[in-house]
Design a protein around this motif. Structure first.
Motif, PDB file in Angstrom:
ATOM      1  N   ARG A 287      -6.252   4.630   0.638  1.00 27.98           N
ATOM      2  CA  ARG A 287      -7.365   3.564   1.279  1.00 27.98           C
ATOM      3  C   ARG A 287      -8.371   4.328   0.932  1.00 27.98           C
ATOM      4  NH1 ARG A 287      -3.973   3.434   6.913  1.00 27.98           N
ATOM      5  NH2 ARG A 287      -2.520   1.750   6.247  1.00 27.98           N
TER       6      ARG A 287
ATOM      7  N   GLU B 211       0.688  -1.103  -0.082  1.00 29.25           N
ATOM      8  CA  GLU B 211       0.068   0.008   0.119  1.00 29.25           C
ATOM      9  C   GLU B 211       0.832   1.223  -0.155  1.00 29.25           C
ATOM     10  OE1 GLU B 211      -4.446   0.451   1.686  1.00 29.25           O
ATOM     11  OE2 GLU B 211      -2.833   0.063   3.222  1.00 29.25           O
TER      12      GLU B 211
ATOM     13  N   ARG C 248      -9.452   3.112  -2.544  1.00 28.01           N
ATOM     14  CA  ARG C 248      -9.766   1.846  -2.680  1.00 28.01           C
ATOM     15  C   ARG C 248     -11.110   1.487  -1.989  1.00 28.01           C
ATOM     16  NH1 ARG C 248      -9.431  -1.437   1.610  1.00 28.01           N
ATOM     17  NH2 ARG C 248      -7.838  -0.231   2.641  1.00 28.01           N
ATOM     18  N   LYS C 249     -11.287   2.180  -0.898  1.00 24.52           N
ATOM     19  CA  LYS C 249     -12.756   1.727  -0.407  1.00 24.52           C
ATOM     20  C   LYS C 249     -14.049   2.354  -1.281  1.00 24.52           C
ATOM     21  CE  LYS C 249     -11.131   2.062   4.411  1.00 24.52           C
ATOM     22  NZ  LYS C 249     -11.283   2.599   5.530  1.00 24.52           N
TER      23      LYS C 249
END
Length: 112
Positions: free
Chosen positions: A25, A10, A28-29
């Motif tokens: 993040r 990541e 990605r979410k």
């Protein structure tokens, strides 16, 4: 044996995209980037990053015919120009009140 593309952690993927890990993040979410969950850790391939960047391309601005409504006020764009101020100029409270008064008179007519 098939060739497997190298997997990025990541923090490596975030550095490659020049964003923070927290931003990656969130991306990605929202499902905007392809990922793989391997041993409880998210991994990215170079192809995932390239695909994400390609999806972020924005086309050239095209001038529209007719009034465009402002997202901030909902007023047609031509009414915003009646203030006599250049776009992007910050108004003071006094000038805002004066402009609001003149627009109200233009819309509703002068009081009788």
């Amino acid at each position: 044996m098939e060739y497997l593309p190298p997997l990025l952690f990541e923090d490596e993927a975030a550095a490659a995209l020049r964003v923070s890990v927290a931003t990656l993040r969130r991306i990605r979410k929202r499902g905007e980037i392809s990922t793989r969950l391997i041993s409880g850790r998210w991994r990215y391939t170079h192809a995932d990053l390239v695909e994400y960047q390609e999806n972020q391309k924005v086309g050239a601005c095209v001038e529209r015919a007719g009034p465009v409504r402002s997202q901030a006020t909902g007023l047609p764009g031509d009414q915003n120009r009646r203030t006599g101020m250049r776009l992007g100029t910050t108004m003071t409270a006094v000038s805002e009140a004066r402009v609001a008064h003149h627009l109200a008179q233009a819309i509703f007519g002068k009081p009788k």
